[in-house]
Motif scaffolding. Structure first.
Motif, short mmCIF file in Angstrom:
data_model
loop_
_atom_site.label_atom_id
_atom_site.label_comp_id
_atom_site.label_asym_id
_atom_site.label_seq_id
_atom_site.Cartn_x
_atom_site.Cartn_y
_atom_site.Cartn_z
N ARG A 53 0.83 -1.21 0.00
CA ARG A 53 0.00 0.00 0.00
C ARG A 53 0.87 1.26 0.00
NH1 ARG A 53 -5.28 -1.42 0.55
NH2 ARG A 53 -5.69 -3.43 1.52
N HIS A 113 2.07 1.69 -3.55
CA HIS A 113 0.96 2.19 -4.38
C HIS A 113 0.74 3.69 -4.14
CE1 HIS A 113 -3.36 2.92 -5.28
NE2 HIS A 113 -2.95 2.38 -6.42
N ARG A 114 0.75 4.09 -2.88
CA ARG A 114 0.56 5.49 -2.54
C ARG A 114 1.67 6.35 -3.16
NH1 ARG A 114 -0.71 4.55 2.13
NH2 ARG A 114 1.34 4.42 3.08
N SER A 153 1.21 6.63 -6.90
CA SER A 153 0.07 7.51 -7.21
C SER A 153 0.46 8.98 -7.04
CB SER A 153 -1.12 7.19 -6.30
OG SER A 153 -1.56 5.87 -6.53
N ASN A 202 1.01 6.08 -16.61
CA ASN A 202 0.70 4.88 -15.85
C ASN A 202 0.11 5.27 -14.50
OD1 ASN A 202 0.94 2.24 -14.54
ND2 ASN A 202 2.39 1.76 -16.17
N ARG A 203 -1.09 4.86 -14.25
CA ARG A 203 -1.76 5.08 -12.96
C ARG A 203 -2.21 3.73 -12.42
NH1 ARG A 203 -2.92 10.76 -12.34
NH2 ARG A 203 -1.22 11.61 -13.56
N PRO A 204 -1.31 3.00 -11.78
CA PRO A 204 -1.65 1.63 -11.36
C PRO A 204 -2.70 1.60 -10.27
CG PRO A 204 0.45 2.28 -10.43
CD PRO A 204 0.03 3.39 -11.35
N GLY A 205 -3.53 0.56 -10.34
CA GLY A 205 -4.52 0.33 -9.30
C GLY A 205 -3.98 -0.65 -8.27
N LEU A 206 -4.77 -0.86 -7.26
CA LEU A 206 -4.46 -1.80 -6.19
C LEU A 206 -5.53 -2.87 -6.26
CD1 LEU A 206 -2.47 -2.02 -3.76
CD2 LEU A 206 -4.16 -0.80 -2.42
N GLU A 207 -5.12 -4.11 -6.57
CA GLU A 207 -6.08 -5.20 -6.76
C GLU A 207 -5.99 -6.23 -5.64
OE1 GLU A 207 -6.62 -6.65 -11.04
OE2 GLU A 207 -4.51 -6.01 -10.94
N VAL A 238 -0.20 -4.71 -7.30
CA VAL A 238 -0.10 -3.50 -8.12
C VAL A 238 0.69 -3.89 -9.36
CG1 VAL A 238 0.96 -1.21 -8.32
CG2 VAL A 238 -0.16 -1.87 -6.19
#
Length: 180
Positions: free
Chosen positions: A136, A139-140, A143, A150-155, A163
């Motif tokens: 996390r 990811h933060r 972002s 590229n704007r990766p999500g968290l799955e 990610v």
């Protein structure tokens, strides 16, 4: 008797199951940390490394590091993605001559990658799976970087929290935390 990393993982699963029967839920990573401390190690990573060393005979091969080679086509785009966006640092660069393709090593923490413009080194579109802690936070940070491509999500996936980023050359890196 020597405890192997696999036995320690089994101990963590058993501990977690026993605590669950008593009404106490803990994460798998918490169970691993408790087992590590019960075996006399400060944390799971240290325990795992020490147990693996103890379990392997002295003359057995030991794999110390893996550096996947990813194909790139443009040095500036590679630096923008890997260094500026993902936070890697360049550890070495090599060209046989000034007008020859680049071969470059990059690192971030314990993750080492090699990037190559040489057509025979790798095929574009590879995928690298990276076991990651504190996903996390990664990811933060990604972002907040505001990389425009590229704007990766968290799955949340059955095998862990993930990610995925894709570089400008079609290579994917899947950062995965498996101890939710």
């Amino acid at each position: 008797m020597t405890t192997t990393p696999e036995q320690a993982k089994s101990m963590a699963r058993n501990l977690r199951a026993a605590l669950s029967l008593e009404g106490t839920e803990i994460s798998h990573s918490s169970a691993l940390e408790l087992v590590a401390r019960s075996l006399g190690h400060p944390d799971w990573n240290t325990a795992c490394a020490a147990l693996a060393r103890q379990a392997a005979p002295d003359d057995a091969p030991r794999f110390l590091r893996c550096s996947p080679i990813l194909r790139i086509f443009d040095e500036a785009k590679a630096r923008a993605f890997y260094c500026d966006f993902l936070g890697f640092r360049v550890t070495f660069e090599h060209r046989f001559a000034a007008d020859m393709p680049l071969y470059m090593g990059i690192e971030r923490g314990d993750l080492s990658l090699h990037l190559s413009e040489h057509h025979g080194d790798a095929s574009p579109g590879a995928t690298v799976f990276v076991a990651t802690a504190n996903l996390r936070a990664l990811h933060r940070a990604l972002s907040e970087t505001r990389y425009p491509y590229n704007r990766p999500g968290l799955e949340e996936l059955p095998w862990g929290l993930q990610v995925e980023v894709t570089d400008p050359f079609g290579n994917r890196i899947r950062f995965c935390q498996q101890d939710q």
